[in-house]
Design an enzyme around this catalytic site. Structure first.
Site, PDB file in Angstrom:
ATOM      1  CB  SER A 125      38.902  47.271  45.419  1.00 48.11           C
ATOM      2  OG  SER A 125      38.269  48.124  44.489  1.00 48.11           O
ATOM      3  CE  LYS A 132      33.162  48.079  41.047  1.00 48.28           C
ATOM      4  NZ  LYS A 132      33.512  46.673  40.779  1.00 48.28           N
ATOM      5  CG  LEU A 168      36.239  48.558  36.886  1.00 49.99           C
ATOM      6  CD1 LEU A 168      37.467  49.352  36.455  1.00 49.99           C
ATOM      7  CD2 LEU A 168      36.421  48.053  38.312  1.00 49.99           C
ATOM      8  CB  CYS A 212      42.187  49.187  33.774  1.00 50.76           C
ATOM      9  SG  CYS A 212      41.487  49.369  35.393  1.00 50.76           S
ATOM     10  CB  ILE A 257      46.365  38.237  43.374  1.00 50.61           C
ATOM     11  CG1 ILE A 257      45.400  37.166  43.895  1.00 50.61           C
ATOM     12  CG2 ILE A 257      47.801  37.850  43.546  1.00 50.61           C
ATOM     13  CD1 ILE A 257      45.479  35.823  43.183  1.00 50.61           C
ATOM     14  N   GLY A 311      37.557  34.221  45.332  1.00 49.56           N
ATOM     15  CA  GLY A 311      37.076  33.303  46.362  1.00 49.56           C
ATOM     16  C   GLY A 311      38.124  32.270  46.736  1.00 49.56           C
ATOM     17  CB  THR A 331      34.689  36.345  47.114  1.00 46.50           C
ATOM     18  OG1 THR A 331      35.280  36.986  45.980  1.00 46.50           O
ATOM     19  CG2 THR A 331      33.523  35.511  46.652  1.00 46.50           C
TER      20      THR A 331
HETATM   21  C1  LIG Z   1      32.287  41.282  42.405  1.00 46.09           C
HETATM   22  C2  LIG Z   1      33.727  41.702  42.489  1.00 46.09           C
HETATM   23  C3  LIG Z   1      34.078  43.000  42.124  1.00 46.09           C
HETATM   24  C4  LIG Z   1      35.402  43.413  42.187  1.00 46.09           C
HETATM   25  N1  LIG Z   1      35.713  44.696  41.849  1.00 46.09           N
HETATM   26  C5  LIG Z   1      37.002  45.124  41.945  1.00 46.09           C
HETATM   27  C6  LIG Z   1      37.339  46.463  41.669  1.00 46.09           C
HETATM   28  O1  LIG Z   1      36.482  47.308  41.369  1.00 46.09           O
HETATM   29  N2  LIG Z   1      38.643  46.835  41.770  1.00 46.09           N
HETATM   30  C7  LIG Z   1      39.625  45.960  42.143  1.00 46.09           C
HETATM   31  O2  LIG Z   1      40.782  46.357  42.251  1.00 46.09           O
HETATM   32  N3  LIG Z   1      39.328  44.679  42.425  1.00 46.09           N
HETATM   33  C8  LIG Z   1      38.039  44.239  42.341  1.00 46.09           C
HETATM   34  N4  LIG Z   1      37.737  42.937  42.656  1.00 46.09           N
HETATM   35  C9  LIG Z   1      38.820  42.024  43.081  1.00 46.09           C
HETATM   36  C10 LIG Z   1      38.911  41.930  44.605  1.00 46.09           C
HETATM   37  O3  LIG Z   1      39.220  43.192  45.182  1.00 46.09           O
HETATM   38  C11 LIG Z   1      39.994  40.915  45.031  1.00 46.09           C
HETATM   39  O4  LIG Z   1      41.254  41.341  44.560  1.00 46.09           O
HETATM   40  C12 LIG Z   1      39.749  39.519  44.494  1.00 46.09           C
HETATM   41  O5  LIG Z   1      38.375  39.239  44.435  1.00 46.09           O
HETATM   42  C13 LIG Z   1      40.425  38.439  45.320  1.00 46.09           C
HETATM   43  O6  LIG Z   1      39.993  38.442  46.665  1.00 46.09           O
HETATM   44  P1  LIG Z   1      38.784  37.535  47.218  1.00 46.09           P
HETATM   45  O7  LIG Z   1      39.023  36.147  46.744  1.00 46.09           O
HETATM   46  O8  LIG Z   1      38.833  37.688  48.717  1.00 46.09           O
HETATM   47  O9  LIG Z   1      37.543  38.112  46.643  1.00 46.09           O
HETATM   48  C14 LIG Z   1      36.415  42.499  42.607  1.00 46.09           C
HETATM   49  C15 LIG Z   1      36.056  41.206  42.975  1.00 46.09           C
HETATM   50  C16 LIG Z   1      34.730  40.799  42.920  1.00 46.09           C
HETATM   51  C17 LIG Z   1      34.384  39.405  43.333  1.00 46.09           C
END
Ligand SMILES: Cc1cc2nc3c(=O)[nH]c(=O)nc-3n(C[C@H](O)[C@H](O)[C@H](O)COP(=O)(O)O)c2cc1C
Ligand SMILES: Cc1cc2nc3c(=O)[nH]c(=O)nc-3n(C[C@H](O)[C@H](O)[C@H](O)COP(=O)(O)OP(=O)(O)OC[C@H]3O[C@@H](n4cnc5c(N)ncnc54)[C@H](O)[C@@H]3O)c2cc1C
Ligand code: FES
Lengths: 312, 292
Positions: free
Chosen positions: A27, A51, A79, A136, A199, A225, A275
């Site tokens: 997301s 998203k 958001l 949130c 997470i 990341g 990421t």
């Molecule tokens: C730019 C960005 C926007 C994100 N927006 C949301 C979101 O709207 N809702 C949500 O549940 N998680 C959001 N996340 C969290 C990611 O879904 C994910 O849980 C978190 O980044 C860990 O995974 P990753 O290391 O592969 O990015 C966002 C992460 C990033 C980097």
């Protein structure tokens, strides 16, 4: 791909919903999927996790919204999104027309918001299920984050489960910024969550040494990341150990098939790639292929056999 | 008041992701010009678009893509001009012929066509001038008269002056320190050339874009600016790169500069409000920002 790849049965489920691949977007990291169309076959991936959407359109926060950090980044998007009306009018029909599965992330600041969103998404074509972003602030509890309070978190999840389409699996998305993630996981499972996404980002801060002020417009931001991968994996491990029957959608720093394999071995039956998509827009498809090869090389005939293997 | 400029249209082709070979490297004063053998990107590219590079190799700890404007795209070759600002762009400037890089492009919206017969004024600040070379050639080939202004802090930060001189009818150069051309800001030359212009295109740092856009708008001349906002993905999925942009319906939204830009109507960018959350941005109310 190789013969090994096609030999491994990669099918899995999100709750009761079958999906052909265990690799999904995360997301907020692939918008509503459309921008990835030039790079991946969206119908072949597990699902597009959209998203997080709220009831009303949101502008998001002022810029700067991101800072790169070692093997990761900090974001404070806030958001930004079209609100549920926009999602229902534009993004979901676009995905449905193409046969793309949408796992819709919902967010809100009070329990009723979440329930209303779940209600509005009942029976919508193309919607596979719901991911509940409980990271949130709860306006009714002086802004404390739902995900940090097992009671508030379960209130949201039980309200969503009651309002949602019975055919939609409901996954609760957990925050790692808690002292005992297992107790939150247990509480939301008992409240009716069909699975757990874990997470979300960790809260972080970067200060610009030149301006001597926080870099982000939102001051703090969410860290994501590869930098957070060991934390994410630990969370998945602990929760799977305590609640082996609860399906887990694992995420946090997954960049390669071998990263995804670690999450599967720790207990995740599907994974999200977040990421890493910023680095490689074809990452979701690539991670699927690499994971299939890695499972085959280790003698697994199916993904299912490998789920939680590290605990046995 | 005259209506605002028509928003830049979407690009004709979707982007591709390719591992491409560096076939040329040329140090030009403070910058490095790289030539990439990237036929699928070259054939799709339109002036104003950019590419996004993965930097540091496959196991790099620098995860985010670096966006760089396309300077020229001809005969299967894409050229870019890179300034070493931090670790990622420095890595790019160190690439040598024979090295390969992972690049996504072409990205973003191109500069729209000028009004029929209009004389065009192109204004580039620093390496921003590189992004105007392809545009200048296209405009000239389409029969438009082209004037160009290149400005920079000092002579070593000027860019693409030679290329522009070969295309434009008049080329003016300004530097802040007077080390080349006239001493002063680009606006010095812009103010002189503007009366003849029917459209203005600019690429460079934000304060320059703002000054050029304001000057054009004050004379009711349409202007298009290619902005440079901090980007994490370059393809429209992360929402980090937003600017307050006035839409066709007159309402301001936080628009992604990678997919809805980088080219925006100069009169549509709310330069004053960059970095803040004005109450009248669509969705600001949901963030708790109320009308004064
Ligand atoms: C730019 C960005 C926007 C994100 N927006 C949301 C979101 O709207 N809702 C949500 O549940 N998680 C959001 N996340 C969290 C990611 O879904 C994910 O849980 C978190 O980044 C860990 O995974 P990753 O290391 O592969 O990015 C966002 C992460 C990033 C980097
Ligand atoms: C559309 C567009 C066109 C550009 N064209 C050129 C060009 O032709 N030549 C050139 O030298 N540079 C250009 N830039 C700027 C270039 O992208 C940055 O200088 C570069 O990303 C900085 O990376 P770094 O690792 O050196 O610095 P760092 O500060 O370490 O970068 C950290 C992160 O911030 C982002 N970032 C930092 N500064 C900028 C910036 N000014 N713009 C966008 N993202 C930034 C980087 O992408 C990276 O994700 C352009 C930027 C954009 C948005
Ligand atoms: S840079 Fe990611 S949306 Fe624009």
């Amino acid at each position: 791909m190789t013969a090994l790849d096609t030999a491994v049965d990669m099918r899995t489920t999100l709750g009761s919903a079958p999906i052909p691949s265990p690799v999904l977007t995360a997301s907020g990291c692939s918008a509503f999927g459309g921008e990835l169309e030039p790079f991946v076959d969206l119908t072949a991936i597990g699902a597009v996790v959209t998203k997080s959407v709220q009831l009303r359109p949101r502008s998001g926060r002022a810029t700067p919204r991101m800072a790169e950090t070692p093997s990761g980044m900090l974001n404070s998007i806030g958001l930004q999104g079209p609100g549920i009306d926009g999602l229902l009018a534009e993004e979901l029909p676009w995905l449905a027309e193409r046969g793309v599965r949408a796992f819709v992330s919902i967010a809100g600041t009070r329990v009723e918001d979440f329930a209303e969103l779940a209600e509005r998404l009942r029976g919508v074509p193309g919607v596979l299920g719901l991911e509940v972003n409980i990271s949130c602030p709860n306006v009714e509890s002086r802004g404390e984050v739902f995900a940090c309070d097992p009671v508030a978190a379960s209130d949201v999840v039980s309200a969503v489960r009651a309002a949602a389409d019975p055919a939609h699996p409901v996954y609760a998305k957990l925050s790692p910024d808690v002292t005992d993630i297992v107790s939150v996981a247990r509480a939301v499972s008992e409240a009716g969550a069909d699975g757990l996404s874990m997470i979300n980002t960790l809260l972080g801060l970067v200060i610009d040494p030149d301006t001597m002020r926080p870099v982000l417009g939102g001051v703090t931001g969410g860290l994501s990341g590869p930098a957070i991968r060991p934390v994410a994996l630990r969370c998945v491990w602990q929760v799977h150990q305590a609640l082996p029957e609860v399906p887990i959608l694992g995420m946090g720093g997954i960049r390669t098939g071998l990263d995804a394999l670690q999450f599967v071995l720790a207990g995740a039956s599907a994974v999200s790639v977040g990421t890493a998509v910023f680095n490689d827009p074809s990452a979701v498809a690539r991670v699927h292929d690499e994971l299939a090869v890695a499972l085959g090389e280790r003698g697994f005939a199916s993904l299912a056999e490998a789920v939680g293997y590290a605990h046995r | 008041m005259s209506p605002l400029t028509a928003p830049a249209p979407r690009a004709a082709h979707p982007p591709v992701q390719r591992t491409v070979e560096v076939v040329g490297r040329r140090a030009v004063d403070a910058y490095v010009e790289l030539t990439l053998s990237a036929p699928e990107i070259a054939e799709r590219a339109q002036p104003g678009q950019f590419v996004a590079f993965a930097v540091g190799g496959e196991t790099s700890a620098l995860l985010l893509r670096r966006s760089i404007a396309i300077s020229t795209a001809d005969d299967g070759l894409v050229t870019v001009v890179v300034s070493a600002a931090g670790p990622g762009s420095a890595w790019l400037t160190e690439r040598q012929p024979g090295d390969t890089v992972d690049v996504v492009g072409p990205l973003g919206r191109p500069f729209p066509d000028p009004p029929p017969g209009a004389r065009a004024l192109l204004v580039g600040g620093g390496y921003g001038a590189a992004a105007l070379v392809g545009l200048a050639a296209r405009l000239r080939d389409a029969g438009h008269e082209v004037d160009a202004v290149a400005g920079a802090a000092g002579a070593d930060r000027l860019c693409s002056v030679q290329e522009l001189t070969g295309i434009a009818a008049r080329v003016a150069v300004t530097t802040d320190d007077g080390s080349s051309g006239r001493r002063g800001l680009v606006t010095l030359a812009v103010d002189e050339l503007l009366p003849d212009a029917g459209v203005v295109y600019a690429c460079g740092p934000m304060p320059m874009l703002r000054a050029v856009a304001d000057a054009a708008t004050a004379r009711s001349i349409p202007s298009y600016v290619a902005v440079e906002e901090s980007m994490a993905c370059g393809i429209g999925v992360c929402m980090t790169c937003v600017l307050p942009i006035v839409g066709e319906d007159g309402r301001t939204r936080f628009s992604r500069s990678c997919t809805e830009g980088p080219v925006f109507g100069g009169d549509r960018v709310r330069f004053d409000d960059v970095g803040s959350l004005p109450w009248d941005v669509v969705g600001a109310d949901a963030m708790g920002v109320v009308a004064p």
